[in-house]
Design a protein around this motif. Sequence first.
Motif, PDB file in Angstrom:
ATOM      1  N   PRO A 129       0.815  -1.216   0.000  1.00 10.64           N
ATOM      2  CA  PRO A 129       0.000   0.000   0.000  1.00 10.64           C
ATOM      3  C   PRO A 129       0.846   1.261   0.000  1.00 10.64           C
ATOM      4  O   PRO A 129       1.760   1.421   0.799  1.00 10.64           O
ATOM      5  N   LEU A 144      -1.847   4.518   3.799  1.00  8.92           N
ATOM      6  CA  LEU A 144      -2.907   3.920   4.591  1.00  8.92           C
ATOM      7  C   LEU A 144      -4.079   4.892   4.599  1.00  8.92           C
ATOM      8  O   LEU A 144      -3.983   5.999   5.128  1.00  8.92           O
ATOM      9  N   THR A 181      -5.542  -4.222   2.443  1.00  6.63           N
ATOM     10  CA  THR A 181      -4.245  -4.254   3.130  1.00  6.63           C
ATOM     11  C   THR A 181      -4.237  -3.655   4.526  1.00  6.63           C
ATOM     12  O   THR A 181      -3.274  -3.838   5.266  1.00  6.63           O
ATOM     13  N   HIS A 182      -5.300  -2.905   4.890  1.00  7.53           N
ATOM     14  CA  HIS A 182      -5.306  -2.240   6.193  1.00  7.53           C
ATOM     15  C   HIS A 182      -6.745  -1.908   6.601  1.00  7.53           C
ATOM     16  O   HIS A 182      -7.636  -1.805   5.748  1.00  7.53           O
ATOM     17  N   PRO A 183      -6.997  -1.741   7.884  1.00  4.80           N
ATOM     18  CA  PRO A 183      -8.368  -1.550   8.370  1.00  4.80           C
ATOM     19  C   PRO A 183      -9.060  -0.292   7.881  1.00  4.80           C
ATOM     20  O   PRO A 183     -10.280  -0.302   7.656  1.00  4.80           O
ATOM     21  N   GLU A 191      -9.199   1.259   5.049  1.00  4.26           N
ATOM     22  CA  GLU A 191      -9.893   1.077   3.769  1.00  4.26           C
ATOM     23  C   GLU A 191     -11.091   0.154   3.940  1.00  4.26           C
ATOM     24  O   GLU A 191     -12.157   0.400   3.376  1.00  4.26           O
ATOM     25  N   PHE A 206      -8.968  -9.709   3.481  1.00  7.88           N
ATOM     26  CA  PHE A 206      -7.638  -9.138   3.670  1.00  7.88           C
ATOM     27  C   PHE A 206      -6.574 -10.019   3.014  1.00  7.88           C
ATOM     28  O   PHE A 206      -6.742 -11.232   2.889  1.00  7.88           O
ATOM     29  N   ARG A 251       0.806 -11.560   8.675  1.00  8.00           N
ATOM     30  CA  ARG A 251       0.383 -10.211   9.042  1.00  8.00           C
ATOM     31  C   ARG A 251      -0.012  -9.420   7.802  1.00  8.00           C
ATOM     32  O   ARG A 251       0.465  -9.687   6.697  1.00  8.00           O
ATOM     33  N   LEU A 252      -0.879  -8.431   7.986  1.00  6.19           N
ATOM     34  CA  LEU A 252      -1.253  -7.553   6.903  1.00  6.19           C
ATOM     35  C   LEU A 252      -0.027  -6.792   6.398  1.00  6.19           C
ATOM     36  O   LEU A 252       0.969  -6.659   7.118  1.00  6.19           O
ATOM     37  N   ASN A 288       0.527  -3.800   6.335  1.00  7.43           N
ATOM     38  CA  ASN A 288       0.870  -2.690   7.225  1.00  7.43           C
ATOM     39  C   ASN A 288       1.502  -3.166   8.530  1.00  7.43           C
ATOM     40  O   ASN A 288       1.773  -2.366   9.422  1.00  7.43           O
ATOM     41  N   GLN A 340       0.136  -5.247  10.745  1.00  5.78           N
ATOM     42  CA  GLN A 340      -0.849  -5.582  11.770  1.00  5.78           C
ATOM     43  C   GLN A 340      -1.204  -7.058  11.718  1.00  5.78           C
ATOM     44  O   GLN A 340      -1.241  -7.673  10.657  1.00  5.78           O
ATOM     45  N   ALA A 365      -6.618  -6.371  13.379  1.00  3.60           N
ATOM     46  CA  ALA A 365      -7.285  -5.764  12.223  1.00  3.60           C
ATOM     47  C   ALA A 365      -8.774  -6.072  12.212  1.00  3.60           C
ATOM     48  O   ALA A 365      -9.612  -5.174  12.037  1.00  3.60           O
TER      49      ALA A 365
END
Length: 307
Positions: free
Chosen positions: A131, A134, A165-167, A169, A188, A195-196, A198, A200, A205
């Motif tokens: 990404p 974020l 890729t992240h919460p 979005e 995801f 892990r994501l 990012n 996390q 997440a």
Amino acid sequence: MGMLDRLFSSPDAFISDGGMETDLIFHEGAELPLFVSFVLLDNPQGREMLRRYARSYCDMAQAAKRGFMLGTPTWRANCGWGAKLGLDDAAIRDVNRRAIAFARDLRDNHPWRNHILIEGVLGPAGDGYAPEELLTPADATRLHSAQLEAFAEEEVDIASAFTITHPGEAIGIIGRARELGLPVTVSFTVETDGRLPNGQDLDTALGSVEAATGGYARYYGINCAHPDHFFDKLPSHWLDRIGMIRPNASRRSHAELDEATQLDDGDPQEFGVLSAQIARRLPHLRVVGGCCGSDIRHIEALIAAGA
């Protein structure tokens, strides 16, 4: 019974396709600029390529007596990617409407039509592997609204966001879908460490998205990662909310896949066995399929393995 109700009442998970873009590029010779599959809607040859691809999976679902998620070729038909392609909001809406009409026509003319759901497919507004930024929920809402509004207006059975890729979005997508009364799922992607992108973990997440959206998503998913990358990273207290898995065929990292010039399609039989092992851990699994590198062989293998 409504079409979406079938997804949740079926004794078996619905099946979906594999990695459409990688399949069409490496096996069919399709030219997809920026990995954009909706460009195939613009000419008869491209539409026929999409039609053959989708029909093969519909036929497979019918032979297996399983429901099928017929996704639209719109993973990158959002305003984030539209700007890079010279498309404004109106053009993005038009692309999505045409994609839905194409999928609906294909579904309505297939003998298994009563077991096929139209899935409005969306993806990240940026790079699904790394990404660029974020997004805040507000930014995500702005970038995804045109597509989600088209899905709602055309009454797709469900909207599914892949490779998120992240919460932030995810929260923006789900929040806008909720305002539209549109059934939605979010899937995801994770790296080789589970892990994501990012950094996390899935537990954190999912917890943040669920809390921010009041649990509106019909279920969550994991896609674009090999089963080995997330099998032992599934948070135990979220197992009943993970309703979809669509793994990669390759064990390569996202960075390695991004640089690859040849397709790594892994081992279809192993893919099927590993997918079935994950499926047995998920009590409310609704959809199984594949992502990058996978094709109809991989989906046949996971059916045979009992996923």
